[in-house]
Design a protein around this motif. Structure first.
Motif, PDB file in Angstrom:
ATOM      1  N   LEU A 196     -27.608 -41.235   5.738  1.00  9.61           N
ATOM      2  CA  LEU A 196     -27.673 -40.345   4.579  1.00  9.61           C
ATOM      3  C   LEU A 196     -28.710 -40.829   3.571  1.00  9.61           C
ATOM      4  O   LEU A 196     -29.430 -40.017   2.975  1.00  9.61           O
ATOM      5  CB  LEU A 196     -26.302 -40.248   3.920  1.00  9.61           C
ATOM      6  CG  LEU A 196     -26.189 -39.287   2.725  1.00  9.61           C
ATOM      7  CD1 LEU A 196     -26.552 -37.867   3.155  1.00  9.61           C
ATOM      8  CD2 LEU A 196     -24.780 -39.331   2.139  1.00  9.61           C
ATOM      9  N   TYR A 197     -28.810 -42.147   3.385  1.00  8.60           N
ATOM     10  CA  TYR A 197     -29.800 -42.692   2.450  1.00  8.60           C
ATOM     11  C   TYR A 197     -31.204 -42.219   2.814  1.00  8.60           C
ATOM     12  O   TYR A 197     -31.968 -41.756   1.945  1.00  8.60           O
ATOM     13  CB  TYR A 197     -29.738 -44.215   2.445  1.00  8.60           C
ATOM     14  CG  TYR A 197     -30.910 -44.877   1.748  1.00  8.60           C
ATOM     15  CD1 TYR A 197     -30.925 -45.047   0.370  1.00  8.60           C
ATOM     16  CD2 TYR A 197     -32.026 -45.300   2.477  1.00  8.60           C
ATOM     17  CE1 TYR A 197     -31.999 -45.631  -0.271  1.00  8.60           C
ATOM     18  CE2 TYR A 197     -33.110 -45.887   1.846  1.00  8.60           C
ATOM     19  CZ  TYR A 197     -33.096 -46.050   0.470  1.00  8.60           C
ATOM     20  OH  TYR A 197     -34.176 -46.616  -0.158  1.00  8.60           O
ATOM     21  N   PHE A 198     -31.555 -42.338   4.084  1.00 13.10           N
ATOM     22  CA  PHE A 198     -32.915 -41.971   4.495  1.00 13.10           C
ATOM     23  C   PHE A 198     -33.145 -40.462   4.397  1.00 13.10           C
ATOM     24  O   PHE A 198     -34.235 -40.022   4.018  1.00 13.10           O
ATOM     25  CB  PHE A 198     -33.197 -42.486   5.900  1.00 13.10           C
ATOM     26  CG  PHE A 198     -33.412 -43.978   5.964  1.00 13.10           C
ATOM     27  CD1 PHE A 198     -34.453 -44.572   5.282  1.00 13.10           C
ATOM     28  CD2 PHE A 198     -32.552 -44.789   6.698  1.00 13.10           C
ATOM     29  CE1 PHE A 198     -34.652 -45.948   5.325  1.00 13.10           C
ATOM     30  CE2 PHE A 198     -32.743 -46.157   6.752  1.00 13.10           C
ATOM     31  CZ  PHE A 198     -33.795 -46.740   6.061  1.00 13.10           C
ATOM     32  N   PRO A 238     -41.830 -35.076  -7.968  1.00 17.07           N
ATOM     33  CA  PRO A 238     -40.490 -35.628  -7.684  1.00 17.07           C
ATOM     34  C   PRO A 238     -40.516 -37.117  -7.339  1.00 17.07           C
ATOM     35  O   PRO A 238     -39.596 -37.858  -7.696  1.00 17.07           O
ATOM     36  CB  PRO A 238     -40.007 -34.791  -6.486  1.00 17.07           C
ATOM     37  CG  PRO A 238     -40.739 -33.501  -6.629  1.00 17.07           C
ATOM     38  CD  PRO A 238     -42.092 -33.872  -7.141  1.00 17.07           C
ATOM     39  N   ALA A 239     -41.582 -37.566  -6.679  1.00 14.87           N
ATOM     40  CA  ALA A 239     -41.690 -38.984  -6.357  1.00 14.87           C
ATOM     41  C   ALA A 239     -41.915 -39.802  -7.618  1.00 14.87           C
ATOM     42  O   ALA A 239     -41.314 -40.868  -7.805  1.00 14.87           O
ATOM     43  CB  ALA A 239     -42.835 -39.215  -5.367  1.00 14.87           C
ATOM     44  N   THR A 251     -33.660 -39.745   0.751  1.00 13.09           N
ATOM     45  CA  THR A 251     -34.957 -40.273   0.314  1.00 13.09           C
ATOM     46  C   THR A 251     -36.096 -39.332   0.678  1.00 13.09           C
ATOM     47  O   THR A 251     -37.054 -39.174  -0.084  1.00 13.09           O
ATOM     48  CB  THR A 251     -35.202 -41.657   0.939  1.00 13.09           C
ATOM     49  OG1 THR A 251     -34.203 -42.571   0.472  1.00 13.09           O
ATOM     50  CG2 THR A 251     -36.575 -42.194   0.577  1.00 13.09           C
ATOM     51  N   SER A 252     -35.991 -38.695   1.835  1.00 13.64           N
ATOM     52  CA  SER A 252     -37.071 -37.816   2.295  1.00 13.64           C
ATOM     53  C   SER A 252     -37.322 -36.668   1.326  1.00 13.64           C
ATOM     54  O   SER A 252     -38.441 -36.149   1.238  1.00 13.64           O
ATOM     55  CB  SER A 252     -36.748 -37.267   3.686  1.00 13.64           C
ATOM     56  OG  SER A 252     -35.648 -36.372   3.641  1.00 13.64           O
ATOM     57  N   MET A 253     -36.316 -36.279   0.561  1.00 12.93           N
ATOM     58  CA  MET A 253     -36.443 -35.158  -0.358  1.00 12.93           C
ATOM     59  C   MET A 253     -37.306 -35.494  -1.572  1.00 12.93           C
ATOM     60  O   MET A 253     -37.740 -34.594  -2.289  1.00 12.93           O
ATOM     61  CB  MET A 253     -35.050 -34.708  -0.807  1.00 12.93           C
ATOM     62  CG  MET A 253     -34.154 -34.253   0.342  1.00 12.93           C
ATOM     63  SD  MET A 253     -32.428 -34.006  -0.144  1.00 12.93           S
ATOM     64  CE  MET A 253     -32.609 -32.678  -1.341  1.00 12.93           C
ATOM     65  N   PRO A 279     -38.913 -41.420   6.443  1.00  8.97           N
ATOM     66  CA  PRO A 279     -37.480 -41.708   6.363  1.00  8.97           C
ATOM     67  C   PRO A 279     -36.642 -40.869   7.334  1.00  8.97           C
ATOM     68  O   PRO A 279     -35.559 -41.306   7.740  1.00  8.97           O
ATOM     69  CB  PRO A 279     -37.124 -41.408   4.908  1.00  8.97           C
ATOM     70  CG  PRO A 279     -38.177 -40.478   4.444  1.00  8.97           C
ATOM     71  CD  PRO A 279     -39.418 -40.857   5.172  1.00  8.97           C
ATOM     72  N   VAL A 280     -37.116 -39.689   7.699  1.00  7.94           N
ATOM     73  CA  VAL A 280     -36.377 -38.900   8.693  1.00  7.94           C
ATOM     74  C   VAL A 280     -36.340 -39.649  10.028  1.00  7.94           C
ATOM     75  O   VAL A 280     -35.295 -39.703  10.696  1.00  7.94           O
ATOM     76  CB  VAL A 280     -37.008 -37.499   8.864  1.00  7.94           C
ATOM     77  CG1 VAL A 280     -36.408 -36.789  10.074  1.00  7.94           C
ATOM     78  CG2 VAL A 280     -36.783 -36.662   7.610  1.00  7.94           C
TER      79      VAL A 280
END
Length: 289
Positions: free
Chosen positions: A44-46, A269-270, A49-51, A61-62
């Motif tokens: 779930l973390y990764f 967003p980043a 993070t991808s978002m 991260p996917v």
């Protein structure tokens, strides 16, 4: 302890030759449980993070999430096999319970799936051109797979045929050296292609790669120190530390790198995700937030 060829083939790994104390068995169980639990927990973390990343970097991260799922399932299988292979009797845990054997081969099967993915993440994260990315990913994956498969064949000699263990261990190491050369080529390209403020990242990843991947040959050779419970437990510990380091922590490092790279390339967003980032504050101010 020397076994016949048929005997060695039957037991596969030294875990099937060693009686464990309660403490050793429990420690081995905990090592495997923490290993698969950690991998599952970070899926779930990764994905989350991808978002936060620019579209071109989201796959990094996917891919880590895919690695987490694959490794977690493999280690869960190792844990289940560990439990099934030992029987508690007379105050100790005896292997080959009900004819069940423990094997580390599942790890090698998982590495066959995950290692090419891990290596492909590097040129993607470093934003190499698509043709260069494909070429370098293939050039890293070939020696990596040959390293894994020759190591798999050699590890079945650990129950007494140490000539097989060592000969194929050396062959596997030669492929590892080839892999290191290819990875170094990607790192060099990344250093040339990274923004000045991030140029230290590929350099540090290079040393991290050498340190963590170097744990595997140590674990591979460890059975030659003796067939006892301490060797069994320490080897499972080394394998698990290496797996968590080269997959989970490595994935976190690459995700943090591409987050910073996304922010520097102007992806809002980043930048906002980097709460203490001057760039994040600058972009927020420009937007009037």
């Amino acid at each position: 302890m020397a076994l016949s060829e048929n005997g060695a083939a039957m037991v596969g790994n030294i875990e099937n030759l060693v009686t464990l104390t309660s403490g050793q068995y429990t420690t081995g169980s905990l090592i495997l449980m923490v290993s698969y639990g950690a991998h599952f927990a970070f899926i779930l973390y990764f994905l989350m993070t991808s978002m936060q990343l620019a579209p071109r970097y989201r796959i990094v991260p996917v891919l880590s999430a895919i690695v987490m799922a694959s490794a977690g399932l493999s280690l869960l299988r190792e844990f289940s096999t560990w439990q099934a292979a030992y029987e508690f009797a007379g105050g100790v845990y005896t292997p080959l319970a009900d004819g069940e054997t423990f094997t580390n081969a599942y790890r090698y099967g998982n590495w066959t799936i995950t290692v090419p993915i891990l290596l492909t993440q590097l040129p993607i994260a470093f934003a190499l051109s698509r043709p260069d990315l494909h070429k370098r990913a293939l050039r890293m994956s070939i020696p990596a797979l040959l390293m894994i498969w020759t190591g798999l064949y050699g590890q079945f000699g650990e129950t007494g045929d140490f000539s097989r263990l060592n000969i194929w261990g050396v062959i596997s190491t030669l492929f590892f050296v080839w892999l290191i050369i290819e990875v170094r080529g990607v790192i060099s390209a990344a250093i040339a292609n990274s923004p000045p403020s991030l140029v230290a990242w590929p350099k540090n990843i290079w040393w991290y790669f050498l340190a963590t991947w170097g744990l595997y040959p140590i674990a591979y050779a460890l059975p030659q120190l003796g067939f006892n419970g301490d060797v069994v437990v320490v080897r499972q510990l080394l394998f698990s530390i290496a797996d968590i380091s080269t997959k989970l922590i490595y994935g976190v490092i690459l995700s943090r790198y591409v987050l910073r790279r996304s922010a520097l390339e102007g992806y809002v967003p980043a930048a906002e995700a980097l709460e203490t980032s001057p760039l994040g504050s600058k972009i927020a101010s420009a937007r009037g937030d």
